[in-house]
Design an enzyme around this catalytic site. Sequence first.
Site, PDB file in Angstrom:
ATOM      1  N   ASP A  11       5.659  -1.316   3.296  1.00 23.84           N
ATOM      2  CA  ASP A  11       4.295  -1.392   2.768  1.00 23.84           C
ATOM      3  C   ASP A  11       4.402  -1.379   1.243  1.00 23.84           C
ATOM      4  OD1 ASP A  11       1.420  -1.262   2.700  1.00 23.84           O
ATOM      5  OD2 ASP A  11       1.600   0.859   2.192  1.00 23.84           O
ATOM      6  N   SER A  12       3.303  -1.701   0.574  1.00 19.69           N
ATOM      7  CA  SER A  12       3.311  -1.641  -0.880  1.00 19.69           C
ATOM      8  C   SER A  12       3.403  -0.195  -1.378  1.00 19.69           C
ATOM      9  CB  SER A  12       2.038  -2.283  -1.419  1.00 19.69           C
ATOM     10  OG  SER A  12       0.913  -1.654  -0.831  1.00 19.69           O
ATOM     11  N   TYR A  43      -0.489  -4.167  -4.294  1.00 14.06           N
ATOM     12  CA  TYR A  43      -0.264  -5.599  -4.094  1.00 14.06           C
ATOM     13  C   TYR A  43      -1.609  -6.336  -4.037  1.00 14.06           C
ATOM     14  CZ  TYR A  43       4.679  -5.106  -2.556  1.00 14.06           C
ATOM     15  OH  TYR A  43       6.032  -4.875  -2.475  1.00 14.06           O
ATOM     16  N   GLY A  44      -2.650  -5.580  -3.719  1.00 10.52           N
ATOM     17  CA  GLY A  44      -3.944  -6.166  -3.347  1.00 10.52           C
ATOM     18  C   GLY A  44      -4.616  -7.016  -4.396  1.00 10.52           C
ATOM     19  N   CYS A  74       1.882  -3.659   5.682  1.00  9.38           N
ATOM     20  CA  CYS A  74       0.916  -3.916   4.609  1.00  9.38           C
ATOM     21  C   CYS A  74       0.076  -5.156   4.966  1.00  9.38           C
ATOM     22  CB  CYS A  74       1.693  -4.160   3.327  1.00  9.38           C
ATOM     23  SG  CYS A  74       0.682  -4.593   1.918  1.00  9.38           S
ATOM     24  N   ASN A  75      -1.233  -5.017   4.949  1.00  9.86           N
ATOM     25  CA  ASN A  75      -2.104  -6.156   5.272  1.00  9.86           C
ATOM     26  C   ASN A  75      -1.952  -7.281   4.264  1.00  9.86           C
ATOM     27  OD1 ASN A  75      -4.455  -5.453   7.462  1.00  9.86           O
ATOM     28  ND2 ASN A  75      -3.608  -3.638   6.510  1.00  9.86           N
ATOM     29  N   THR A  76      -1.853  -6.900   2.973  1.00 11.67           N
ATOM     30  CA  THR A  76      -1.759  -7.916   1.921  1.00 11.67           C
ATOM     31  C   THR A  76      -0.455  -8.704   2.073  1.00 11.67           C
ATOM     32  OG1 THR A  76      -3.021  -6.434   0.490  1.00 11.67           O
ATOM     33  CG2 THR A  76      -1.884  -8.262  -0.574  1.00 11.67           C
ATOM     34  N   GLU A 153      -5.661   7.133  -2.325  1.00 10.41           N
ATOM     35  CA  GLU A 153      -4.441   7.690  -2.940  1.00 10.41           C
ATOM     36  C   GLU A 153      -4.752   9.010  -3.644  1.00 10.41           C
ATOM     37  OE1 GLU A 153      -1.272   5.863  -4.171  1.00 10.41           O
ATOM     38  OE2 GLU A 153      -1.504   4.320  -2.638  1.00 10.41           O
ATOM     39  N   CYS A 185      -6.792  -2.939   5.764  1.00 10.45           N
ATOM     40  CA  CYS A 185      -5.954  -2.426   4.676  1.00 10.45           C
ATOM     41  C   CYS A 185      -5.382  -1.097   5.142  1.00 10.45           C
ATOM     42  CB  CYS A 185      -6.799  -2.219   3.414  1.00 10.45           C
ATOM     43  SG  CYS A 185      -5.916  -1.387   2.100  1.00 10.45           S
ATOM     44  N   THR A 186      -4.113  -0.884   4.825  1.00  9.57           N
ATOM     45  CA  THR A 186      -3.436   0.335   5.295  1.00  9.57           C
ATOM     46  C   THR A 186      -4.147   1.632   4.905  1.00  9.57           C
ATOM     47  OG1 THR A 186      -2.150   0.124   3.278  1.00  9.57           O
ATOM     48  CG2 THR A 186      -1.087  -0.554   5.329  1.00  9.57           C
ATOM     49  N   HIS A 187      -4.806   1.616   3.741  1.00  8.96           N
ATOM     50  CA  HIS A 187      -5.398   2.862   3.240  1.00  8.96           C
ATOM     51  C   HIS A 187      -6.749   3.196   3.871  1.00  8.96           C
ATOM     52  CE1 HIS A 187      -2.348   2.252   0.238  1.00  8.96           C
ATOM     53  NE2 HIS A 187      -2.703   3.332  -0.432  1.00  8.96           N
TER      54      HIS A 187
HETATM   55  N1  DGL Z   1      -0.968  -1.831   1.525  1.00  9.91           N
HETATM   56  C1  DGL Z   1      -2.045  -2.619   1.007  1.00  9.91           C
HETATM   57  C2  DGL Z   1      -2.757  -3.333   2.155  1.00  9.91           C
HETATM   58  O1  DGL Z   1      -2.670  -2.945   3.307  1.00  9.91           O
HETATM   59  C3  DGL Z   1      -3.044  -1.778   0.255  1.00  9.91           C
HETATM   60  C4  DGL Z   1      -2.543  -1.265  -1.068  1.00  9.91           C
HETATM   61  C5  DGL Z   1      -2.218  -2.350  -2.060  1.00  9.91           C
HETATM   62  O2  DGL Z   1      -3.127  -3.010  -2.610  1.00  9.91           O
HETATM   63  O3  DGL Z   1      -1.040  -2.559  -2.273  1.00  9.91           O
HETATM   64  O4  DGL Z   1      -3.394  -4.326   1.924  1.00  9.91           O
END
Ligand code: DGL
Length: 269
Positions: A11-12, A43-44, A74-76, A153, A185-187
């Site tokens: 993940d990011s 990463y988003g 990570c979704n992104t 976060e 998104c993971t968060h």
């Molecule tokens: N892990 C990213 C996602 O799931 C979220 C955090 C980021 O922007 O890197 O899209």
Amino acid sequence: MNNQNPIGIFDSGLGGLTVVKAIRNVLPSESIMYFGDTARVPYGNKSPELIKEYSQQIADFLLERGAKIIVVACNTATALALGTLQDKLDIPIIGVVRPGVESALKLTQNNRIGVIGTISTISSGVYETELKNSNHSINVTSTPCPLFVPLAEEGWLNEPATKLIAEKYLEPINKANIDTLILGCTHYPLLTKVIQEVVSSKIKLVDSAQAMAFETKELLVNYRLHNNQNKKGDLKLFVSDLPAKFETVASRFLGEKISNVEKIQLGRV
Ligand code: DGL
């Protein structure tokens, strides 16, 4: 490939630990190697080229360390880089978008689905494409919620400011008469409580971590790569910055003492 080899997950940053937790519950005897790109998160809001470059570096690292499959938590990174990784690498690679889409399709009754995610994920249109490929009569309303990542976060899960921001972001979702909302998104699963307070109580929220764990299990069984050992699998965590901070957060997240986080620098920061 040896069945005892670990599953590589990345993940990011820390959000992918939701997927680690779900996979450890569903597949307790599997060893896991996780990479959180804490030096380069988020990463988003980065370009597709950069997200592809970072994802490739991490996948190469996990492969070098013996990953038998890779799970892109990570979704992104899934939205922008999964296809390229699948084309280039020789091991099975899955991403977090498909399981979320499948769960949402099972849940919706009025065929109106909402998606929230980072700017890059929403602009990629990946969720909309996947949903419509499965059922062209699905109506999709998508909206980015970039401030949700720093709020999660920061641990601001129930602050009044978080609720105000959620109300603003989720206005289009509330107007769209959807019955299912994908947390793309993971968060965002960390903000489930506030999101559910802001959207209608009739809207079902989809957190893909659980679905991702079941898809991982299916993949391992299909490729005969599952680990049948009779003991709990190891967990090894790598980050690209601030390992000590990550240990504290990961211990809280996973509900177990984490003490062996290693710092690895990959490419340019
Ligand atoms: N892990 C990213 C996602 O799931 C979220 C955090 C980021 O922007 O890197 O899209």
